[in-house]
Design an enzyme around this catalytic site. Structure first.
Site, PDB file in Angstrom:
ATOM      1  N   ARG B  12     -11.483   5.486 -18.603  1.00 49.29           N
ATOM      2  CA  ARG B  12     -11.274   4.505 -19.670  1.00 49.29           C
ATOM      3  C   ARG B  12     -12.280   4.731 -20.812  1.00 49.29           C
ATOM      4  O   ARG B  12     -11.878   5.047 -21.927  1.00 49.29           O
ATOM      5  CB  ARG B  12     -11.416   3.084 -19.079  1.00 49.29           C
ATOM      6  CG  ARG B  12     -10.759   1.988 -19.904  1.00 49.29           C
ATOM      7  CD  ARG B  12     -11.637   1.460 -21.008  1.00 49.29           C
ATOM      8  NE  ARG B  12     -12.941   0.980 -20.534  1.00 49.29           N
ATOM      9  CZ  ARG B  12     -13.976   0.813 -21.330  1.00 49.29           C
ATOM     10  NH1 ARG B  12     -13.888   1.059 -22.619  1.00 49.29           N
ATOM     11  NH2 ARG B  12     -15.130   0.389 -20.840  1.00 49.29           N
ATOM     12  N   ASP B  13     -13.565   4.677 -20.535  1.00 47.73           N
ATOM     13  CA  ASP B  13     -14.552   4.879 -21.611  1.00 47.73           C
ATOM     14  C   ASP B  13     -14.504   6.336 -22.090  1.00 47.73           C
ATOM     15  O   ASP B  13     -14.658   6.627 -23.284  1.00 47.73           O
ATOM     16  CB  ASP B  13     -15.963   4.502 -21.135  1.00 47.73           C
ATOM     17  CG  ASP B  13     -16.798   3.854 -22.243  1.00 47.73           C
ATOM     18  OD1 ASP B  13     -16.683   4.318 -23.393  1.00 47.73           O
ATOM     19  OD2 ASP B  13     -17.554   2.913 -21.967  1.00 47.73           O
ATOM     20  N   HIS B  16     -12.303   7.570 -25.099  1.00 46.67           N
ATOM     21  CA  HIS B  16     -12.787   7.616 -26.491  1.00 46.67           C
ATOM     22  C   HIS B  16     -13.184   9.042 -26.899  1.00 46.67           C
ATOM     23  O   HIS B  16     -12.991   9.446 -28.036  1.00 46.67           O
ATOM     24  CB  HIS B  16     -14.039   6.735 -26.651  1.00 46.67           C
ATOM     25  CG  HIS B  16     -13.762   5.266 -26.679  1.00 46.67           C
ATOM     26  ND1 HIS B  16     -13.067   4.668 -27.697  1.00 46.67           N
ATOM     27  CD2 HIS B  16     -14.103   4.277 -25.823  1.00 46.67           C
ATOM     28  CE1 HIS B  16     -13.003   3.363 -27.469  1.00 46.67           C
ATOM     29  NE2 HIS B  16     -13.607   3.090 -26.335  1.00 46.67           N
ATOM     30  N   SER B 167     -22.908  -2.224 -25.270  1.00 49.79           N
ATOM     31  CA  SER B 167     -21.969  -1.367 -25.999  1.00 49.79           C
ATOM     32  C   SER B 167     -22.647  -0.441 -26.996  1.00 49.79           C
ATOM     33  O   SER B 167     -22.094   0.588 -27.356  1.00 49.79           O
ATOM     34  CB  SER B 167     -20.962  -2.225 -26.764  1.00 49.79           C
ATOM     35  OG  SER B 167     -20.477  -3.253 -25.958  1.00 49.79           O
ATOM     36  N   HIS B 194     -23.068  -2.638 -17.614  1.00 49.49           N
ATOM     37  CA  HIS B 194     -22.380  -1.435 -18.126  1.00 49.49           C
ATOM     38  C   HIS B 194     -23.248  -0.887 -19.249  1.00 49.49           C
ATOM     39  O   HIS B 194     -23.370  -1.498 -20.300  1.00 49.49           O
ATOM     40  CB  HIS B 194     -20.991  -1.845 -18.634  1.00 49.49           C
ATOM     41  CG  HIS B 194     -20.250  -0.782 -19.400  1.00 49.49           C
ATOM     42  ND1 HIS B 194     -19.092  -0.198 -18.919  1.00 49.49           N
ATOM     43  CD2 HIS B 194     -20.469  -0.214 -20.610  1.00 49.49           C
ATOM     44  CE1 HIS B 194     -18.637   0.678 -19.805  1.00 49.49           C
ATOM     45  NE2 HIS B 194     -19.446   0.688 -20.845  1.00 49.49           N
ATOM     46  N   HIS B 196     -24.891   2.019 -22.023  1.00 57.49           N
ATOM     47  CA  HIS B 196     -24.652   3.215 -22.846  1.00 57.49           C
ATOM     48  C   HIS B 196     -25.974   3.920 -23.061  1.00 57.49           C
ATOM     49  O   HIS B 196     -27.055   3.327 -22.952  1.00 57.49           O
ATOM     50  CB  HIS B 196     -23.943   2.863 -24.159  1.00 57.49           C
ATOM     51  CG  HIS B 196     -22.450   2.826 -23.987  1.00 57.49           C
ATOM     52  ND1 HIS B 196     -21.650   3.924 -24.176  1.00 57.49           N
ATOM     53  CD2 HIS B 196     -21.623   1.831 -23.595  1.00 57.49           C
ATOM     54  CE1 HIS B 196     -20.384   3.603 -23.926  1.00 57.49           C
ATOM     55  NE2 HIS B 196     -20.338   2.325 -23.562  1.00 57.49           N
TER      56      HIS B 196
END
Lengths: 291, 338
Positions: B12-13, B16, B167, B194, B196
């Site tokens: 999913r990520d 991108h 994010s 989650h 980054h």
């Protein structure tokens, strides 16, 4: 001619109800005879009292108790609540203008189908994104009926999205999409809604994309400007931010809506466009009545 | 430290990174290798979730249902998850069909101050007997008291857990520790993180989140994901092992999936470029990077200046249109200064 103003009831005392109240007060044809909600603590109720408007916290019951209090009813509550209100108001024989995305009554975008709307007893004002973009999508499809897909991205400030809008985000998104398909005839549409908490709050911003080859750009630009000018007559803050532009196989049009600052500040163009459209319908109803 | 569970957001990520062109074959192969590894759920689909294949954020190579069906056929022990952003998809068009196609769990994501728009979706998923997880995106933008308020709303709608999404990869260790501890102390449901990797802290911050009481780690193999990428799951599992904690995940399976399935589709190694560091510093959504680079080139301005200005303006995910606005303004200032 001695015109008596048409009495209106407003159910729901949130952002949309308040904005509507201010617009109805400004109207030469309309007056608000009852402003009714459920929350006695609501800012809307307090403010309405201050300016001498009759209020109630019994929601629709206030109209049931006193059916002659108004002829037009604006419902600004929620899609779910309107499903309950609609049959009650029908029995009372009210002319109902529904500002929730309930889909109960006939959809109306004044620049397109104001006349048709007046023949129904329950009119649905679609959504702010629908009011802003469906007329442009329709204009585009009249020039290019071969277009198969249109997309709308509507960004609104968090501050202008009240609890009703938030509780109805799914109906809001779906109704906006369906309205674009219904009015323009495009086989497939898609609506994206973005709530933006940035400070200072952003103005309502709409981007419409259409996939197309060989667009008749001059004709589109002319037609879109024409439609925008018509909408501007009842939504003064409606502005083309980017005139129809073709790049990368897609046509892009951007529209910003600045509110008239009736209740919430000017950034709340999303409220302004739907309450302005609703008042436009009510005023036309009033005009017809006195013709 | 409690034994954590792992959400694998690679498909999913990572979507991108390859502009949402992940193939059905990759999805199938990847899910086959992860199934039964001990990973709790694999999240599949467009980078922006259900219904997000659009002109605005990019079209997917395959439809949501094609991707979900492929993953469904390959997953037996590990749960199949989907991601959804209110405003991008609807129940009728996107969420109901996804559940019909066999999704077990849905992460409902939203900007960290807007949790009330997740109510309809969390309740719908829960009502269908599936697991709903609330995700607070760009969590660094709100104080912990506000985050708790928003997380509590999700809890009241029926969310099984709340995941904080960093994010912009903008977290410091202290932010993670204080926020996670506060949420864990005041919520009845589990808390997840989650990360980054903009400031090269994704694995470290995930570890700190676990130390602070979080019990869900949401990451990707090889760190495959938007901007500077995500918390690399293999690394965090190995790190736990070194700390004497059994993560309950077969490390070699993750390593193999990364090596055999992901490596071939990665156009360049997942790394931290200068622009990603500045975007982390400015606290701007990781996914903006390609748009910022394009605008910088077009208007002859420094992409780093664009990111810093976007940070000052507090933009959120989905505001890509502001990038051009900023670039134009910076270009004007340059001309005036000459």
């Amino acid at each position: 001619m001695n015109r008596k103003k048409i009495q209106c009831g407003i159910i729901g005392t949130g952002n949309i109800g308040m904005d509507l109240l201010f617009k109805v007060r400004r109207s030469e044809l309309l007056a608000c005879s009852i402003f009714t909600g459920r929350d006695p603590e609501s800012k809307g109720i307090q403010k309405a009292k201050e300016i001498g408007i009759r209020t109630s916290v019994n929601s629709i019951q206030a109209i049931l108790d006193e059916p002659d209090i108004c002829e037009i009813v604006f419902d600004t509550t929620s899609a779910k609540a309107h499903a309950i209100h609609a049959p009650i108001l029908k029995k009372l024989g009210k002319f109902v203008i529904d500002l929730t995305p309930s889909r109960f009554g006939k959809m109306c975008v004044p620049v397109i189908d104001l006349e048709d709307g007046l023949h129904s007893e329950n009119i649905n004002m679609v959504t702010c994104g629908g009011q802003a973009i469906a007329p442009l999508a329709k204009a585009l499809m009249e020039i290019h009926p071969e277009i198969e897909y249109i997309e709308l991205v509507a960004a609104i400030s968090s501050k202008s999205a009240g609890s009703g809008t938030r509780a109805n985000i799914d109906e809001y998104t779906q109704t906006t999409k369906d309205a674009i398909e219904y009015y323009s005839g495009v086989p497939r549409a898609k609506a994206l809604i973005i709530l933006n908490p940035a400070e200072p709050p952003i103005r309502m911003h709409n981007t419409m994309y259409a996939e197309i080859t060989n667009p008749k750009l001059e004709e589109i630009i002319r037609k879109v400007a024409e439609v925008a000018a018509h909408i501007k007559k009842y939504v003064p803050g409606y502005t083309l931010a980017l005139e129809p532009t073709y790049e990368n196989g897609r046509l892009t049009i951007m529209v910003e809506v600045e509110g008239q600052g009736d209740y919430l500040p000017a950034y709340s163009g999303n409220l302004d466009i739907i309450t302005s459209a609703a008042v436009r319908v009510a005023e036309e109803y009033a005009r017809k009545k006195y013709e | 430290m409690n034994k954590p569970i792992f959400f694998d957001s690679t498909l999913r990520d990572g979507s991108h990174v390859v502009r949402h062109q992940i193939s059905i074959e990759t999805i199938t192969e990847y899910c086959k290798m992860i199934d039964g590894s001990g990973v709790y759920a694999v999240i599949v689909g467009h980078g922006n979730g259900l219904g997000a294949s659009t002109l605005q954020v990019g079209r997917s190579l395959h439809s949501d249902l094609e991707m979900i069906s492929a993953a469904r056929a390959a997953l037996h022990e590990t749960k199949l998850g989907a991601f959804m952003l209110p405003g991008f998809g609807t129940i009728k068009d996107d969420l109901a069909p996804a559940l019909d196609a066999g999704v077990d769990l849905v992460c409902v994501g939203v900007h960290c101050t807007e949790a009330d728009v997740t109510q309809q979706y969390i309740e719908y998923v829960t009502g269908r007997g599936k697991e709903a997880i609330g995700v607070l995106m760009m969590y660094h933008r709100a104080p912990k008291e506000r985050l708790l308020e928003e997380a509590k709303k999700m809890q009241s709608y029926g969310a099984r857990a709340v995941i904080l999404m960093d994010s912009a990869g903008s977290s410091t260790v202290d932010m993670v520790r204080q926020t996670v501890e506060y949420l864990v102390r005041h919520l009845q449901i589990p808390v997840g993180f989650h990360a980054h990797n903009n400031l090269s802290m994704a694995v470290a911050n995930s570890f700190v989140a676990l130390e602070s009481g979080a019990t869900i780690i949401d990451g990707t193999t090889r760190g495959f994901g938007a901007g500077a990428g995500n918390c690399q799951l293999e690394a965090v599992v190995a790190l736990l092992q070194k700390n004497g904690i059994d993560a309950g995940v077969e490390l070699y399976k993750l390593l193999d999936a990364g090596e055999k399935v992901l490596k071939p589709i990665m156009t360049k190694p997942q790394g931290i470029d200068p622009v990603s560091i500045v975007s982390g510093l400015a606290g701007v959504f990781s996914g903006f990077a390609p748009h910022v680079k394009r605008a910088a080139e077009e208007f002859g301005v420094d992409p780093r200046d664009i990111f810093m200005e976007l940070g000052r303006r507090n933009v959120v995910a989905g505001q890509e249109d502001i990038i051009v606005d900023v670039a134009v303004e910076l270009a004007k200032r340059q001309t005036q200064n000459v």
